[in-house]
Design a protein around this motif. Structure first.
Motif, PDB file in Angstrom:
ATOM      1  N   GLY A 121      -3.562  16.535  -3.467  1.00 13.00           N
ATOM      2  CA  GLY A 121      -2.778  16.496  -2.246  1.00 13.00           C
ATOM      3  C   GLY A 121      -2.235  15.127  -1.905  1.00 13.00           C
ATOM      4  N   SER A 122      -2.929  14.072  -2.340  1.00 13.03           N
ATOM      5  CA  SER A 122      -2.438  12.730  -2.022  1.00 13.03           C
ATOM      6  C   SER A 122      -2.946  11.716  -3.034  1.00 13.03           C
ATOM      7  CB  SER A 122      -2.871  12.301  -0.605  1.00 13.03           C
ATOM      8  OG  SER A 122      -4.268  12.141  -0.539  1.00 13.03           O
ATOM      9  N   VAL A 123      -2.181  10.663  -3.174  1.00 11.05           N
ATOM     10  CA  VAL A 123      -2.552   9.514  -4.000  1.00 11.05           C
ATOM     11  C   VAL A 123      -2.225   8.262  -3.196  1.00 11.05           C
ATOM     12  CG1 VAL A 123      -2.072   8.186  -6.097  1.00 11.05           C
ATOM     13  CG2 VAL A 123      -2.106  10.680  -6.199  1.00 11.05           C
ATOM     14  N   SER A 124      -3.154   7.330  -3.160  1.00  8.89           N
ATOM     15  CA  SER A 124      -2.860   6.017  -2.591  1.00  8.89           C
ATOM     16  C   SER A 124      -3.054   4.980  -3.689  1.00  8.89           C
ATOM     17  CB  SER A 124      -3.764   5.704  -1.395  1.00  8.89           C
ATOM     18  OG  SER A 124      -5.122   5.638  -1.784  1.00  8.89           O
ATOM     19  N   ASP A 164       2.800  18.219  -6.298  1.00  7.25           N
ATOM     20  CA  ASP A 164       1.648  17.526  -6.885  1.00  7.25           C
ATOM     21  C   ASP A 164       1.777  16.020  -6.676  1.00  7.25           C
ATOM     22  OD1 ASP A 164      -0.186  16.280  -8.668  1.00  7.25           O
ATOM     23  OD2 ASP A 164      -0.145  18.022  -9.989  1.00  7.25           O
ATOM     24  N   ALA A 165       0.830  15.451  -5.956  1.00  7.80           N
ATOM     25  CA  ALA A 165       0.900  14.019  -5.662  1.00  7.80           C
ATOM     26  C   ALA A 165       0.709  13.164  -6.907  1.00  7.80           C
ATOM     27  CB  ALA A 165      -0.149  13.654  -4.612  1.00  7.80           C
ATOM     28  N   VAL A 166      -0.084  13.638  -7.877  1.00  8.46           N
ATOM     29  CA  VAL A 166      -0.331  12.845  -9.080  1.00  8.46           C
ATOM     30  C   VAL A 166       0.899  12.805  -9.985  1.00  8.46           C
ATOM     31  CG1 VAL A 166      -1.607  12.805 -11.259  1.00  8.46           C
ATOM     32  CG2 VAL A 166      -2.833  12.962  -9.103  1.00  8.46           C
ATOM     33  N   THR A 167       1.582  13.948 -10.169  1.00 10.04           N
ATOM     34  CA  THR A 167       2.804  13.908 -10.970  1.00 10.04           C
ATOM     35  C   THR A 167       3.879  13.080 -10.273  1.00 10.04           C
ATOM     36  OG1 THR A 167       3.570  16.020 -10.050  1.00 10.04           O
ATOM     37  CG2 THR A 167       2.318  16.093 -12.113  1.00 10.04           C
ATOM     38  N   GLY A 168       3.883  13.105  -8.953  1.00 13.82           N
ATOM     39  CA  GLY A 168       4.786  12.228  -8.211  1.00 13.82           C
ATOM     40  C   GLY A 168       4.438  10.764  -8.422  1.00 13.82           C
ATOM     41  N   PHE A 169       3.145  10.462  -8.426  1.00 14.00           N
ATOM     42  CA  PHE A 169       2.684   9.101  -8.700  1.00 14.00           C
ATOM     43  C   PHE A 169       3.116   8.663 -10.091  1.00 14.00           C
ATOM     44  CE2 PHE A 169      -0.730   6.650 -10.796  1.00 14.00           C
ATOM     45  CZ  PHE A 169      -0.611   5.451 -10.105  1.00 14.00           C
ATOM     46  N   SER A 170       2.947   9.550 -11.075  1.00 14.36           N
ATOM     47  CA  SER A 170       3.335   9.231 -12.452  1.00 14.36           C
ATOM     48  C   SER A 170       4.829   8.926 -12.541  1.00 14.36           C
ATOM     49  CB  SER A 170       2.982  10.398 -13.370  1.00 14.36           C
ATOM     50  OG  SER A 170       3.406  10.156 -14.693  1.00 14.36           O
ATOM     51  N   ALA A 171       5.653   9.721 -11.888  1.00 17.57           N
ATOM     52  CA  ALA A 171       7.097   9.481 -11.897  1.00 17.57           C
ATOM     53  C   ALA A 171       7.445   8.172 -11.198  1.00 17.57           C
ATOM     54  CB  ALA A 171       7.819  10.646 -11.215  1.00 17.57           C
ATOM     55  N   GLN A 223      -6.303   5.829  -5.921  1.00 22.11           N
ATOM     56  CA  GLN A 223      -7.259   6.796  -5.379  1.00 22.11           C
ATOM     57  C   GLN A 223      -6.573   8.146  -5.227  1.00 22.11           C
ATOM     58  OE1 GLN A 223      -8.351   4.403  -1.863  1.00 22.11           O
ATOM     59  NE2 GLN A 223     -10.433   4.335  -2.660  1.00 22.11           N
ATOM     60  N   VAL A 224      -7.213   9.176  -5.767  1.00 24.65           N
ATOM     61  CA  VAL A 224      -6.673  10.525  -5.730  1.00 24.65           C
ATOM     62  C   VAL A 224      -7.527  11.385  -4.806  1.00 24.65           C
ATOM     63  CG1 VAL A 224      -6.109  12.573  -7.098  1.00 24.65           C
ATOM     64  CG2 VAL A 224      -5.813  10.288  -8.092  1.00 24.65           C
ATOM     65  N   GLU A 254       0.884  -1.167   0.000  1.00 27.52           N
ATOM     66  CA  GLU A 254       0.000   0.000   0.000  1.00 27.52           C
ATOM     67  C   GLU A 254       0.922   1.218   0.000  1.00 27.52           C
ATOM     68  OE1 GLU A 254      -3.506   2.355   0.158  1.00 27.52           O
ATOM     69  OE2 GLU A 254      -3.176   0.242  -0.323  1.00 27.52           O
ATOM     70  N   VAL A 255       0.875   1.992  -1.084  1.00 31.48           N
ATOM     71  CA  VAL A 255       1.744   3.154  -1.246  1.00 31.48           C
ATOM     72  C   VAL A 255       0.898   4.420  -1.133  1.00 31.48           C
ATOM     73  CG1 VAL A 255       3.321   4.382  -2.793  1.00 31.48           C
ATOM     74  CG2 VAL A 255       3.355   1.878  -2.700  1.00 31.48           C
ATOM     75  N   VAL A 256       1.323   5.343  -0.286  1.00 25.79           N
ATOM     76  CA  VAL A 256       0.633   6.624  -0.127  1.00 25.79           C
ATOM     77  C   VAL A 256       1.622   7.738  -0.450  1.00 25.79           C
ATOM     78  CG1 VAL A 256      -0.603   8.178   1.430  1.00 25.79           C
ATOM     79  CG2 VAL A 256      -0.917   5.701   1.624  1.00 25.79           C
ATOM     80  N   ILE A 257       1.254   8.584  -1.408  1.00 23.05           N
ATOM     81  CA  ILE A 257       2.081   9.708  -1.841  1.00 23.05           C
ATOM     82  C   ILE A 257       1.396  10.991  -1.384  1.00 23.05           C
ATOM     83  CG2 ILE A 257       3.079  10.897  -3.840  1.00 23.05           C
ATOM     84  CD1 ILE A 257       2.882   8.194  -5.332  1.00 23.05           C
ATOM     85  N   GLU A 258       2.077  11.766  -0.555  1.00 22.02           N
ATOM     86  CA  GLU A 258       1.506  12.988  -0.005  1.00 22.02           C
ATOM     87  C   GLU A 258       2.275  14.210  -0.504  1.00 22.02           C
ATOM     88  OE1 GLU A 258      -0.011  12.591   4.248  1.00 22.02           O
ATOM     89  OE2 GLU A 258       1.528  11.014   4.167  1.00 22.02           O
TER      90      GLU A 258
END
Length: 314
Positions: A237-240, A194-201, A226-227, A174-178
């Motif tokens: 703000g966050s992506v899990s 940006d949590a989504v651009t971090g998720f993409s990277a 989940q965004v 379970e990965v959470v990006i804040e």
């Protein structure tokens, strides 16, 4: 529906001469009346979301037909099982883990699902389970499972039978990006976290690194994302997300876990984000019995010459 289907199955067991037997995990067995150590054949009745009506259930009904035919023809004793909660409503392989003694009853009963329901409360509410005794694994000589192919390999090769040689293992995180939630119209790109651009990277880096380290059996999936707050005009703000990997070798699974953790840390530092990666599921790989594999290979070669293969199963 799950319990209704199991009660229906118990009726079918009785109709073909088997004795229905529930255990404390709400696994349902159909035991042959004759003496001797039976072969146990079966699968599970639950399925993944949109997994299809044959996922699991095919193996249970096939086992029922094999047992019925054996009873009618005076063949060897064949038992049937439908395992409870194979597909992780509470945890992966709940019912079969209990049967094989990889999970004790107290731990099983304390498991809760996403709705907050406790396994023990749900199971012991069933009259059939109240006072039920466990079955020992040595009651049976072997366990066999038939399953539909849930992938394209046999279909694309125009083959009809896969003889499973290994059940691959899996790990799941379970990965959470804040980052920092902000207004999309007034927050300059240079100041965004940006949590989504971090998720993409993160996903892009994982894809490259997993691919470089992969064996022919390695697969990986990011199946849930989940965004928050998930609004068009808000910098996320966050992506899990879930990150799952599978392979037939323990050292390869360990390597992929290390890649996951290291990549999360690197992306967090590079993009001024906070990323947590918690491993929440683990299933060990298991090699199948070579004698049983060889018997199925002989049968496959006899019935489908040139249209079968040995292969792993997930």
């Amino acid at each position: 529906p799950d319990i209704a289907s199991r009660r229906w199955l118990a009726e079918k067991f009785e109709a073909c001469g088997l004795i229905p037997r529930w255990d404390p995990a709400a696994n349902l067995f159909g035991l042959p009346p004759q003496s001797g150590q039976p072969v146990l054949i079966g699968s599970h009745s639950d399925t993944q979301p949109e997994g299809g009506w044959l996922d699991g259930a095919y193996g249970v009904i096939l086992a029922l037909e094999v047992a019925r035919t054996s009873q009618e023809s005076g063949g060897p004793p064949v038992a049937v099982v439908s395992f409870q909660d194979e597909e992780s409503a509470f945890m992966p392989l709940s019912g079969s883990r209990y049967f094989s003694r990889y999970l004790d009853l107290d731990t099983l009963y304390d498991l809760t699902n996403a709705a907050g329901q406790r396994y023990g409360d749900e199971a012991t509410a069933l009259p059939e389970v109240q006072g039920a005794e466990p079955l020992e694994t040595n009651h049976f000589s072997h366990f066999l499972e038939a399953h539909i192919e849930q992938g394209p390999v046999l279909d694309l090769a125009n083959e009809t039978i896969g003889v499973v040689e290994t059940i691959v293992g899996s790990r799941q995180f379970e990965v959470v990006i804040e980052g920092q939630q902000n207004h999309a119209g007034t927050t300059p790109m240079s100041l965004r976290r940006d949590a989504v651009t971090g998720f993409s990277a993160f996903v892009s880096a994982l894809e490259q690194r997993y691919t470089a380290a992969a064996t022919p059996r390695s697969v990986w999936t990011i199946g849930r994302v989940q965004v928050h707050p998930n609004a068009p005009s808000i910098v996320p703000g966050s992506v899990s997300c879930s990150v799952q990997m599978r392979d037939g070798a323990l050292n390869q699974l360990d390597l992929m876990c290390d890649i996951t953790r290291d990549t999360a840390q690197e992306i967090a530092e590079a993009r001024n984000l906070k990323i947590s990666s918690i491993q929440n599921k683990s299933v060990e790989p298991v090699d199948m019995d070579e004698r049983v594999i060889n018997a199925f290979c002989e049968a496959a070669n006899l019935n489908a010459p040139g249209r079968w293969r040995r292969m792993p199963s997930g």
